[in-house]
Design an enzyme around this catalytic site. Structure first.
Site, PDB file in Angstrom:
ATOM      1  CB  SER A   1       8.232  10.307  -3.962  1.00  0.00           C
ATOM      2  OG  SER A   1       9.426  10.559  -4.682  1.00  0.00           O
ATOM      3  N   GLY A   2      10.701  10.216  -1.802  1.00  0.00           N
ATOM      4  CA  GLY A   2      11.742   9.412  -1.164  1.00  0.00           C
ATOM      5  C   GLY A   2      11.430   9.099   0.290  1.00  0.00           C
TER       6      GLY A   2
ATOM      7  CG  HIS B   1      15.288  11.687  -6.213  1.00  0.00           C
ATOM      8  ND1 HIS B   1      14.208  12.178  -5.532  1.00  0.00           N
ATOM      9  CD2 HIS B   1      15.794  10.685  -5.435  1.00  0.00           C
ATOM     10  CE1 HIS B   1      14.064  11.504  -4.392  1.00  0.00           C
ATOM     11  NE2 HIS B   1      15.001  10.586  -4.314  1.00  0.00           N
TER      12      HIS B   1
ATOM     13  CD  GLN C   1      11.768   8.001  -4.483  1.00  0.00           C
ATOM     14  OE1 GLN C   1      10.571   8.217  -4.497  1.00  0.00           O
ATOM     15  NE2 GLN C   1      12.299   7.035  -3.739  1.00  0.00           N
TER      16      GLN C   1
ATOM     17  CB  ALA D   1       5.020   5.941  -2.428  1.00  0.00           C
ATOM     18  CB  VAL D   2       7.930   1.720  -3.501  1.00  0.00           C
ATOM     19  CG1 VAL D   2       8.627   0.673  -4.363  1.00  0.00           C
ATOM     20  CG2 VAL D   2       8.808   2.969  -3.391  1.00  0.00           C
TER      21      VAL D   2
ATOM     22  CB  CYS E   1      15.756   6.575  -5.253  1.00  0.00           C
ATOM     23  SG  CYS E   1      15.900   7.451  -3.680  1.00  0.00           S
TER      24      CYS E   1
ATOM     25  CB  SER F   1      -2.189  -1.394   4.820  1.00  0.00           C
ATOM     26  OG  SER F   1      -1.470  -0.227   5.088  1.00  0.00           O
TER      27      SER F   1
ATOM     28  CB  THR G   1      -0.946   0.026   1.215  1.00  0.00           C
ATOM     29  OG1 THR G   1      -0.142  -0.097   2.396  1.00  0.00           O
ATOM     30  CG2 THR G   1      -1.934  -1.116   1.165  1.00  0.00           C
TER      31      THR G   1
ATOM     32  NE  ARG H   1      13.673  13.816   2.849  1.00  0.00           N
ATOM     33  CZ  ARG H   1      13.658  12.666   2.183  1.00  0.00           C
ATOM     34  NH1 ARG H   1      13.419  12.648   0.884  1.00  0.00           N
ATOM     35  NH2 ARG H   1      13.877  11.535   2.795  1.00  0.00           N
TER      36      ARG H   1
END
Lengths: 347, 347
Positions: free
Chosen positions: A160-161, A243, A316, A15-16, A130, A42, A13, A236
């Site tokens: 997102s990292g 990135h 990324q 981002a990746v 990444c 999740s 669940t 960041r």
């Protein structure tokens, strides 16, 4: 009929994780069964895969049985706990965390760079960090022609990292600031909207943060050499999911920018983006959602006769994480390496 | 009673112009008369100075009469046209544009670095480019102890560098994106909100943009040496008004980070911001509105025995432009140099 595999996504669940799901579908990975695993929080959520609703299950010993492949993207401690379990039960694990990357028995792979390393896996294969993946894809073709001696990198890393929550946070912060309110930082240590800060990973005694040392150590491991000297400043920036990196390379002898350009124009995983007249070069918004690492502004370093400067952007979540992991999985399928250490032992 | 001066701000309504006005008031610059000049578009607008409303007048031959000092911040072409007129009429011009910076007869001054250069002015003194000023303040104290041989810079430049309209545009773009709409780019060539791109100044034949060459050439002129080799990658980031820079320095022999830290902890115009444990280093939001250049993350470059890495942030409108110009003006007052070339001639 070609072979199909029983696959699980651990951390489905995140981002990746959601990107892994999308890539397995869009790239038509040969799946016979797909399991979505995640932490208790999740469990019960449903995610779509090829038109079907898959319900997220809790990770457990039992859930890891009867699998050929586990794509893990649930953080270091989860990987440390569950990757060995999955391997013991017969699966190969492609791990997106940093838990096993520097383990000498674990291959660390960027398919465009060191696919041959996959052959020696013992159940776990690590997916690099990444920033390292994006850098490796862009400079490996040059390194092949003339060994790189030194790299000085400055990064511009998206929210997102730090995961989907950080991406949401930077948007919430931006909205607050636009309304004249104070931005709140909960996921990241400081407000990121309309701001930036050195990467928020722990600093070592030499003043380099973990993210920077990943670039140093992982690049060396992937390139198979300890000879490249590397220094990085990781930062960041308030960008959502791509990135960027300003890269200074040093060779033993001059490297013509035109030669570099020619090489990179047909290198795998690279897209040259260079319109000098229109001042159009790689940008995060154009790298977002793309598979390739965008490279441009290739130029002779005017401060060093053997230096070359370049600029790159890459998604990324995609090539920086999920896509690279799926490409490793595809490589294993292609080379018939998708069998666990156990399977090798029982042969 | 100490001497007072007749001052004009040319480009009074811009981002730098309004900051000049604020600084002349807050620093109590000895003014007998203040004139606000601008292009036709802004004429008639009223700006407050010491509680009084001053109405913006159009710039003209006549408006430039009877002045001691003109602080010009209305762009290169305006400066080229009007600075010589002002000088001819007896004023000293401190020019914030790039029009005269590389003119060998025009001193280019960062008061913390080369105040002595003011003595040779012939009516016009140039205020350096923002990224150059911030860099110069931070590294000059180190250069004094051991000459810097090479600089590799990567910048993170705020919207303010492109003026007040660019600052407004990035906010409008962010609002649009948050509402799911397409961002519109009018002032800057590409959307900047949640994005970034190489600095949008024209590229030379070597692939360096004007902004980068300013860092190279202006730093050398201010430091009074052509020996320093400099390469820079300048990037615009979605930050409102403070620039950041990742700086790699190379010396002939090793420079201890602790020595650098000690030197910079009491250098003029520098504030050391380094809390390694809390991961707290210079950030644009903390540099905004401050006079000092914030410096931190000073560390031995692990890729070079004689290398030093550091990270800095500074308010682009303040020390990067308006404050430096006012400090030059203060320097002229202090050294009794606030008289035009004409005045010298008539002596």
């Amino acid at each position: 009929m070609s072979k199909t595999y029983r696959v699980a996504i651990l951390g489905a669940t995140g981002a990746v994780g959601t990107e892994l799901l999308e890539l397995l579908e869009s790239r038509n990975f040969p799946i016979s069964e797909l399991k979505l695993l995640a932490s208790e929080r999740s469990v019960g959520r449903a995610l779509k895969f090829k038109g079907e609703n898959l319900v997220v299950e809790p990770v457990s010993d039992r859930a890891l049985e009867n699998l050929d492949l586990v794509l893990a993207s649930a953080g270091g401690s989860t990987s440390k706990k569950w990757a060995p379990v999955a391997v013991e039960k017969g699966a190969v694990v492609i791990d997106n965390s940093s838990a096993f990357r520097m383990n000498p028995e674990v291959p660390l792979i960027v398919p465009e760079v060191n696919p041959q390393a996959a052959a020696s896996h013992q159940g776990i294969i690590a997916n690099p960090n990444c920033t390292t993946i994006l850098l490796a894809v862009a400079i490996w073709p040059l390194h092949q022609v003339k060994p790189i001696q030194r790299i000085i990198a400055a990064t511009y890393q998206s929210a997102s990292g730090a995961g989907a929550k950080a991406m949401a946070e930077v948007k919430t912060q931006a909205a607050a600031i636009l309304q004249g309110q104070e931005p709140v930082a909960e996921v990241l240590p400081y407000p990121l909207a309309f701001n930036l800060f050195p990467h928020n990973t722990p600093m070592n005694n030499f003043g380099y943060c973990e993210e920077e040392m990943k670039m140093v150590n992982e690049t060396r491991k992937i390139f198979g050499t300890q000879e490249i000297r590397i220094s990085a400043t990781c930062v960041r920036v308030p960008v959502l999911r791509a990135h960027s990196e300003a890269i200074n390379l040093e060779f033993a002898t001059p490297f013509s920018p035109d030669t570099a350009r020619e090489i990179l124009s047909h290198s795998p995983g690279v897209k040259l983006v260079e319109d000098w007249r229109a001042n159009h070069f790689p940008m995060p918004i154009e790298a977002t959602g793309r598979d390739e690492v965008l490279v441009g502004r290739i130029r002779q370093d005017i401060s060093h006769p053997c230096g070359l400067e370049l600029w790159l952007c890459g998604d990324q979540i995609r090539k920086g994480a999920a896509l690279n992991a799926v490409q490793i999985a595809e490589l294993l399928v292609e080379k018939n390496l998708l069998k666990s250490a156990q399977a090798y032992i029982s042969q």
